[in-house]
Enzyme design. Structure first.
Site, PDB file in Angstrom:
ATOM      1  N   TYR A  60      31.477  21.760 -32.732  1.00 26.46           N
ATOM      2  CA  TYR A  60      30.898  21.245 -31.483  1.00 26.46           C
ATOM      3  C   TYR A  60      31.810  21.488 -30.282  1.00 26.46           C
ATOM      4  CZ  TYR A  60      27.547  18.519 -34.336  1.00 26.46           C
ATOM      5  OH  TYR A  60      26.579  18.122 -35.207  1.00 26.46           O
ATOM      6  N   PRO A 217      17.699  12.394 -33.219  1.00 27.90           N
ATOM      7  CA  PRO A 217      16.769  11.273 -33.451  1.00 27.90           C
ATOM      8  C   PRO A 217      15.889  10.967 -32.243  1.00 27.90           C
ATOM      9  CG  PRO A 217      18.990  10.446 -33.062  1.00 27.90           C
ATOM     10  CD  PRO A 217      19.112  11.930 -33.195  1.00 27.90           C
ATOM     11  N   LEU A 218      16.384  11.315 -31.040  1.00 22.49           N
ATOM     12  CA  LEU A 218      15.599  11.059 -29.822  1.00 22.49           C
ATOM     13  C   LEU A 218      14.928  12.348 -29.336  1.00 22.49           C
ATOM     14  CD1 LEU A 218      18.170   8.740 -27.967  1.00 22.49           C
ATOM     15  CD2 LEU A 218      16.259   8.065 -29.441  1.00 22.49           C
ATOM     16  N   GLY A 221      16.534  13.608 -26.420  1.00 22.14           N
ATOM     17  CA  GLY A 221      16.458  12.621 -25.333  1.00 22.14           C
ATOM     18  C   GLY A 221      15.035  12.325 -24.890  1.00 22.14           C
ATOM     19  N   LEU A 222      14.056  13.052 -25.436  1.00 20.69           N
ATOM     20  CA  LEU A 222      12.656  12.842 -25.030  1.00 20.69           C
ATOM     21  C   LEU A 222      12.228  11.390 -25.213  1.00 20.69           C
ATOM     22  CD1 LEU A 222       9.873  14.252 -24.269  1.00 20.69           C
ATOM     23  CD2 LEU A 222       9.402  14.162 -26.725  1.00 20.69           C
ATOM     24  N   GLY A 225      12.264   7.798 -22.946  1.00 20.19           N
ATOM     25  CA  GLY A 225      11.233   7.334 -22.022  1.00 20.19           C
ATOM     26  C   GLY A 225      11.427   7.821 -20.597  1.00 20.19           C
ATOM     27  N   LYS A 226      12.399   8.736 -20.375  1.00 24.35           N
ATOM     28  CA  LYS A 226      12.671   9.138 -18.979  1.00 24.35           C
ATOM     29  C   LYS A 226      11.939  10.429 -18.584  1.00 24.35           C
ATOM     30  CE  LYS A 226      17.189  11.202 -20.126  1.00 24.35           C
ATOM     31  NZ  LYS A 226      18.637  11.098 -19.988  1.00 24.35           N
TER      32      LYS A 226
HETATM   33  N1  LIG Z   1      23.985  18.250 -38.717  1.00 19.13           N
HETATM   34  C1  LIG Z   1      23.484  19.067 -37.813  1.00 19.13           C
HETATM   35  O1  LIG Z   1      23.179  20.234 -38.091  1.00 19.13           O
HETATM   36  C2  LIG Z   1      23.301  18.547 -36.424  1.00 19.13           C
HETATM   37  C3  LIG Z   1      22.610  19.300 -35.456  1.00 19.13           C
HETATM   38  C4  LIG Z   1      22.459  18.735 -34.202  1.00 19.13           C
HETATM   39  C5  LIG Z   1      23.002  17.482 -33.910  1.00 19.13           C
HETATM   40  N2  LIG Z   1      23.695  16.786 -34.863  1.00 19.13           N
HETATM   41  C6  LIG Z   1      24.249  15.423 -34.626  1.00 19.13           C
HETATM   42  O2  LIG Z   1      23.231  14.549 -34.183  1.00 19.13           O
HETATM   43  C7  LIG Z   1      23.659  13.902 -32.994  1.00 19.13           C
HETATM   44  C8  LIG Z   1      22.469  13.498 -32.172  1.00 19.13           C
HETATM   45  O3  LIG Z   1      21.797  14.611 -31.661  1.00 19.13           O
HETATM   46  P1  LIG Z   1      21.711  14.899 -30.119  1.00 19.13           P
HETATM   47  O4  LIG Z   1      22.708  14.071 -29.409  1.00 19.13           O
HETATM   48  O5  LIG Z   1      21.849  16.358 -29.964  1.00 19.13           O
HETATM   49  O6  LIG Z   1      20.206  14.533 -29.734  1.00 19.13           O
HETATM   50  P2  LIG Z   1      19.427  13.194 -29.422  1.00 19.13           P
HETATM   51  O7  LIG Z   1      20.179  12.022 -29.942  1.00 19.13           O
HETATM   52  O8  LIG Z   1      18.035  13.397 -29.860  1.00 19.13           O
HETATM   53  O9  LIG Z   1      19.423  13.149 -27.838  1.00 19.13           O
HETATM   54  C9  LIG Z   1      20.596  12.848 -27.148  1.00 19.13           C
HETATM   55  C10 LIG Z   1      20.361  12.878 -25.650  1.00 19.13           C
HETATM   56  O10 LIG Z   1      19.518  11.783 -25.266  1.00 19.13           O
HETATM   57  C11 LIG Z   1      19.920  11.301 -23.992  1.00 19.13           C
HETATM   58  N3  LIG Z   1      20.128   9.856 -24.105  1.00 19.13           N
HETATM   59  C12 LIG Z   1      20.641   9.175 -25.161  1.00 19.13           C
HETATM   60  N4  LIG Z   1      20.648   7.856 -24.920  1.00 19.13           N
HETATM   61  C13 LIG Z   1      20.108   7.696 -23.687  1.00 19.13           C
HETATM   62  C14 LIG Z   1      19.826   6.564 -22.868  1.00 19.13           C
HETATM   63  N5  LIG Z   1      20.103   5.323 -23.274  1.00 19.13           N
HETATM   64  N6  LIG Z   1      19.260   6.778 -21.651  1.00 19.13           N
HETATM   65  C15 LIG Z   1      18.966   8.009 -21.231  1.00 19.13           C
HETATM   66  N7  LIG Z   1      19.205   9.119 -21.952  1.00 19.13           N
HETATM   67  C16 LIG Z   1      19.785   8.968 -23.161  1.00 19.13           C
HETATM   68  C17 LIG Z   1      21.187  12.068 -23.593  1.00 19.13           C
HETATM   69  O11 LIG Z   1      20.800  13.193 -22.836  1.00 19.13           O
HETATM   70  P3  LIG Z   1      21.015  13.488 -21.303  1.00 19.13           P
HETATM   71  O12 LIG Z   1      21.864  12.422 -20.676  1.00 19.13           O
HETATM   72  O13 LIG Z   1      21.640  14.813 -21.283  1.00 19.13           O
HETATM   73  O14 LIG Z   1      19.609  13.502 -20.844  1.00 19.13           O
HETATM   74  C18 LIG Z   1      21.649  12.670 -24.894  1.00 19.13           C
HETATM   75  O15 LIG Z   1      22.329  13.897 -24.717  1.00 19.13           O
HETATM   76  C19 LIG Z   1      24.613  14.912 -32.367  1.00 19.13           C
HETATM   77  O16 LIG Z   1      25.433  14.393 -31.377  1.00 19.13           O
HETATM   78  C20 LIG Z   1      25.352  15.394 -33.591  1.00 19.13           C
HETATM   79  O17 LIG Z   1      26.365  14.481 -33.933  1.00 19.13           O
HETATM   80  C21 LIG Z   1      23.826  17.299 -36.102  1.00 19.13           C
END
Ligand SMILES: NC(=O)c1ccc[n+]([C@@H]2O[C@H](COP(=O)([O-])OP(=O)(O)OC[C@H]3O[C@@H](n4cnc5c(N)ncnc54)[C@H](OP(=O)(O)O)[C@@H]3O)[C@@H](O)[C@H]2O)c1
Length: 320
Positions: A60, A217-218, A221-222, A225-226
């Site tokens: 990462y 999981p989100l 970030g979708l 709700g923003k």
């Molecule tokens: N094992 C694998 O192959 C693999 C692959 C991918 C990811 N991962 C792991 O999974 C984790 C989670 O995935 P992800 O972070 O990419 O995606 P995610 O959790 O679906 O989305 C994260 C994004 O949501 C937004 N967010 C989160 N909380 C918020 C809040 N309270 N209010 C407003 N916006 C909010 C932020 O985006 P913005 O502020 O940019 O809008 C953030 O970057 C990663 O960090 C990593 O550790 C693992």
């Protein structure tokens, strides 16, 4: 403020917060966590909010190893307060020397773990995860090499990521045959819009008592709700880096989900955490964030709404 909850990760003694922190934004270009100061702010806010599970990987960051290096600095003096999870096995483009694609081999694992420990500035990794299957190395060899790391105290527990259901079963069988420590967790993509793991992966996870950690999981970030049909905040990951995510969305369904949340006077974030944490075997939602207030909000809402079985089914059907 809702109390943060803690659960055992699978059939192990490793206890983690149900809201974790995904760390793939640390060192990501065009985010507030691109820098050390931005990463420090998020890490300290997370620990102060009671979040214990931090999930990173050697790959990462805008350059390989950068997320781990930023975390190593950020955790100075606070390492003992968290459960640190990292991963090996994706292509580090020579950072660990030549690997010939065999990144689950004993030779490679030795190089990878030392590099991660150095970047993270720690003597131990709480959860060391195989990031993806290695088709070149027998899983017995990977398990034996990880067994050595546990015996040496460099690694406390082991997990895997992106394995298919049959590979999870095979790893369990091989660990039993070789009397090796078993993988305690599985990490695969899972969200309301990506439900593929329900067919084979989650049944295997539950049959073998693993803890499940959903990535994305989100859905990038979708589900915060923003966003709406018109778009969302210009500085969000989706608008700045992945605008195509919004093209996949059925906005009629999203608006029905908004109405479901409004009827209960809860946010979409609370509903989405509630639905995820109601899934059997799912231990911790490792959403990533870019700003300290986001992790504080996630920690606050994560356990604020517990859906009834009917409500879980209603949400599942909405996004079937
Ligand atoms: N094992 C694998 O192959 C693999 C692959 C991918 C990811 N991962 C792991 O999974 C984790 C989670 O995935 P992800 O972070 O990419 O995606 P995610 O959790 O679906 O989305 C994260 C994004 O949501 C937004 N967010 C989160 N909380 C918020 C809040 N309270 N209010 C407003 N916006 C909010 C932020 O985006 P913005 O502020 O940019 O809008 C953030 O970057 C990663 O960090 C990593 O550790 C693992």
């Amino acid at each position: 403020m809702a109390e943060i909850e803690y659960r055992n990760l699978g059939r192990s003694g490793l206890v983690v917060s149900t809201i974790g922190l995904g760390c793939n934004n640390f060192g990501r270009a065009k985010t507030a966590t691109e820098t050390q100061a931005g990463t420090d702010a998020v890490v300290h806010a997370a620990i102060d909010a009671g979040v214990t599970l931090f999930d990173t990987a050697d790959i990462y960051g805008s350059e390989r190893g950068l997320s781990e290096s930023l975390m190593g600095h950020a955790l100075k003096g606070r390492r003992g307060e968290i459960v640190l999870a990292t991963k090996f096995g994706m292509d580090m483009a020579g950072t660990n020397g030549p690997d010939w694609g065999a990144r689950g081999s004993r030779r490679y694992i030795r190089l990878a773990v030392e590099a991660s420990l150095r970047r993270l500035r720690t003597d131990w990794i709480d959860l060391y995860q195989l990031h993806q299957p290695d088709p070149m190395t027998p899983i017995d060899e990977t398990l034996a090499a990880l067994d050595e790391l546990i015996a040496e105290g460099k690694v406390r527990y082991i997990g895997h990521s992106n394995l298919a259901g049959w590979q999870i079963a095979d790893a369990e069988y091989r660990a039993t045959l070789g009397a090796h420590p078993k993988f305690i967790s599985a990490q695969n993509e899972y969200s309301l819009l990506r439900r593929g793991v329900e067919a084979e992966v989650l049944p295997a996870v539950n049959a073998y008592g693993l803890g499940f950690l959903p990535f994305f999981p989100l859905y990038n970030g979708l589900f915060t709700g923003k966003f709406n049909r018109q778009g969302g905040p210009a500085d969000s990951r989706i608008m700045a880096l992945r605008p195509h995510v919004l093209d996949d969305v059925d906005w009629d369904v999203m608006e029905r989900y908004e109405a479901f949340c409004a009827e209960r006077d809860i946010s979409m974030l609370a509903a989405t955490f509630g639905w995820l944490l109601a899934q059997p075997g799912l231990t911790s939602v490792i959403a990533g964030v870019t700003k300290p207030e986001q992790i504080v909000q996630n920690a606050d809402v994560a356990s604020s709404w517990t859906p009834s079985p009917d409500e879980v089914a209603e949400i599942s059907t909405l996004f079937a």
